[in-house]
Design a protein around this motif. Sequence first.
Motif, mmCIF file in Angstrom:
data_model
loop_
_atom_site.group_PDB
_atom_site.id
_atom_site.type_symbol
_atom_site.label_atom_id
_atom_site.label_comp_id
_atom_site.label_asym_id
_atom_site.label_seq_id
_atom_site.Cartn_x
_atom_site.Cartn_y
_atom_site.Cartn_z
ATOM 1 N N LEU A 120 12.228 -4.677 -7.856
ATOM 2 C CA LEU A 120 10.897 -4.053 -7.782
ATOM 3 C C LEU A 120 11.642 -2.766 -6.909
ATOM 4 C CD1 LEU A 120 8.079 -3.546 -7.659
ATOM 5 C CD2 LEU A 120 8.088 -4.845 -5.366
ATOM 6 N N CYS A 121 11.008 -1.596 -7.376
ATOM 7 C CA CYS A 121 11.158 -0.360 -6.465
ATOM 8 C C CYS A 121 9.782 0.086 -6.028
ATOM 9 C CB CYS A 121 11.766 0.867 -7.232
ATOM 10 S SG CYS A 121 11.913 2.107 -6.245
ATOM 11 N N LEU A 122 9.421 0.046 -4.768
ATOM 12 C CA LEU A 122 8.208 -0.005 -3.929
ATOM 13 C C LEU A 122 8.329 1.765 -3.648
ATOM 14 C CD1 LEU A 122 5.336 -0.487 -3.111
ATOM 15 C CD2 LEU A 122 6.605 -1.445 -0.917
ATOM 16 N N SER A 123 7.520 2.626 -4.051
ATOM 17 C CA SER A 123 7.380 3.912 -3.467
ATOM 18 C C SER A 123 6.078 3.968 -2.458
ATOM 19 C CB SER A 123 7.075 4.921 -4.496
ATOM 20 O OG SER A 123 5.901 4.839 -5.314
ATOM 21 N N ILE A 124 6.468 4.557 -1.337
ATOM 22 C CA ILE A 124 5.625 4.594 -0.296
ATOM 23 C C ILE A 124 5.512 6.009 -0.150
ATOM 24 C CG2 ILE A 124 5.224 4.112 2.158
ATOM 25 C CD1 ILE A 124 7.334 1.668 1.846
ATOM 26 N N GLU A 125 4.024 6.423 -0.179
ATOM 27 C CA GLU A 125 3.661 7.787 -0.504
ATOM 28 C C GLU A 125 2.730 8.235 0.663
ATOM 29 O OE1 GLU A 125 2.050 8.895 -4.054
ATOM 30 O OE2 GLU A 125 3.814 8.478 -5.307
ATOM 31 N N ALA A 126 3.466 8.798 1.838
ATOM 32 C CA ALA A 126 2.550 9.088 2.818
ATOM 33 C C ALA A 126 2.013 10.479 2.574
ATOM 34 C CB ALA A 126 3.574 9.221 4.228
ATOM 35 N N GLU A 127 1.350 11.258 3.803
ATOM 36 C CA GLU A 127 1.060 12.593 3.118
ATOM 37 C C GLU A 127 2.091 13.573 2.765
ATOM 38 O OE1 GLU A 127 -2.444 11.518 6.464
ATOM 39 O OE2 GLU A 127 -0.324 11.603 6.751
ATOM 40 N N LYS A 128 3.054 13.614 3.679
ATOM 41 C CA LYS A 128 4.004 14.552 3.600
ATOM 42 C C LYS A 128 5.361 14.276 2.879
ATOM 43 C CE LYS A 128 2.649 16.469 8.088
ATOM 44 N NZ LYS A 128 3.000 16.476 9.492
ATOM 45 N N GLN A 129 5.682 13.049 2.632
ATOM 46 C CA GLN A 129 6.896 12.650 2.139
ATOM 47 C C GLN A 129 6.720 11.210 1.446
ATOM 48 O OE1 GLN A 129 9.971 14.208 2.896
ATOM 49 N NE2 GLN A 129 10.878 12.752 1.374
ATOM 50 N N THR A 130 7.628 11.118 0.439
ATOM 51 C CA THR A 130 7.683 9.611 -0.304
ATOM 52 C C THR A 130 9.007 8.931 -0.086
ATOM 53 O OG1 THR A 130 6.464 10.542 -2.239
ATOM 54 C CG2 THR A 130 7.431 8.596 -2.775
ATOM 55 N N TYR A 131 8.762 7.671 0.252
ATOM 56 C CA TYR A 131 9.979 6.975 0.524
ATOM 57 C C TYR A 131 9.976 5.763 -0.561
ATOM 58 C CZ TYR A 131 8.685 9.196 5.002
ATOM 59 O OH TYR A 131 8.726 10.164 5.850
ATOM 60 N N TYR A 132 11.217 5.194 -0.567
ATOM 61 C CA TYR A 132 11.455 4.175 -1.701
ATOM 62 C C TYR A 132 12.255 3.070 -1.101
ATOM 63 C CZ TYR A 132 10.390 7.940 -4.859
ATOM 64 O OH TYR A 132 9.897 8.888 -5.403
ATOM 65 N N LEU A 133 11.742 1.820 -1.389
ATOM 66 C CA LEU A 133 12.267 0.583 -0.809
ATOM 67 C C LEU A 133 12.600 -0.241 -2.188
ATOM 68 C CD1 LEU A 133 10.268 -0.965 1.944
ATOM 69 C CD2 LEU A 133 12.674 -0.303 2.082
ATOM 70 N N SER A 134 13.881 -0.594 -2.478
ATOM 71 C CA SER A 134 14.333 -1.235 -3.398
ATOM 72 C C SER A 134 14.633 -2.464 -3.146
ATOM 73 C CB SER A 134 15.576 -0.709 -4.211
ATOM 74 O OG SER A 134 16.043 -1.430 -5.123
ATOM 75 N N PHE A 135 14.021 -3.659 -4.019
ATOM 76 C CA PHE A 135 14.233 -5.265 -3.839
ATOM 77 C C PHE A 135 15.140 -5.533 -5.150
ATOM 78 C CE2 PHE A 135 10.386 -4.186 -1.714
ATOM 79 C CZ PHE A 135 10.509 -4.637 -0.365
ATOM 80 N N LYS A 136 16.310 -5.763 -4.801
ATOM 81 C CA LYS A 136 17.056 -6.080 -6.263
ATOM 82 C C LYS A 136 18.265 -6.981 -5.688
ATOM 83 C CE LYS A 136 18.718 -4.482 -10.578
ATOM 84 N NZ LYS A 136 18.757 -3.353 -11.341
ATOM 85 N N LYS A 137 18.796 -7.993 -6.433
ATOM 86 C CA LYS A 137 19.655 -8.907 -6.185
ATOM 87 C C LYS A 137 20.074 -9.195 -4.644
ATOM 88 C CE LYS A 137 22.228 -6.874 -10.274
ATOM 89 N NZ LYS A 137 23.205 -6.024 -10.650
#
Length: 117
Positions: free
Chosen positions: A27-44
């Motif tokens: 899974l790739c979770l994109s976390i979108e705040a007001e100014k920036q987008t961050y990505y957390l990847s859950f894999k292996k």
Amino acid sequence: MEERIESFMNEIQKKNHIMLLVTNLDLCLSIEAEKQTYYLSFKKKKVEFSKERAFPAAQYAKLSGREDLLIHLLDGHIKLREGISIGYFNLVCPFRTLLVLESIFYLARPMTLKVFI
């Protein structure tokens, strides 16, 4: 915000019971705040953080909300589904993914030691 996400990621990696949830997760979770987008990847059996969408994954989930409220979520002060029902967050993903993410956010909250004198 980056520090909070990295701290959250480190909490996940420190706790073996949470890593059991991540073991088969792709899974790739994109976390979108007001100014920036961050990505957390859950894999292996790994959790990785990036500011750019560079993670190929079988599933994608998108979490968005105000930055201050997302920080409260990462710190464990707000539960994911409660925040969604109140309208603090918007999460786009299948229901099973929501359940896994809710478990991860709940279990990864920092444990604070209260000392009674």
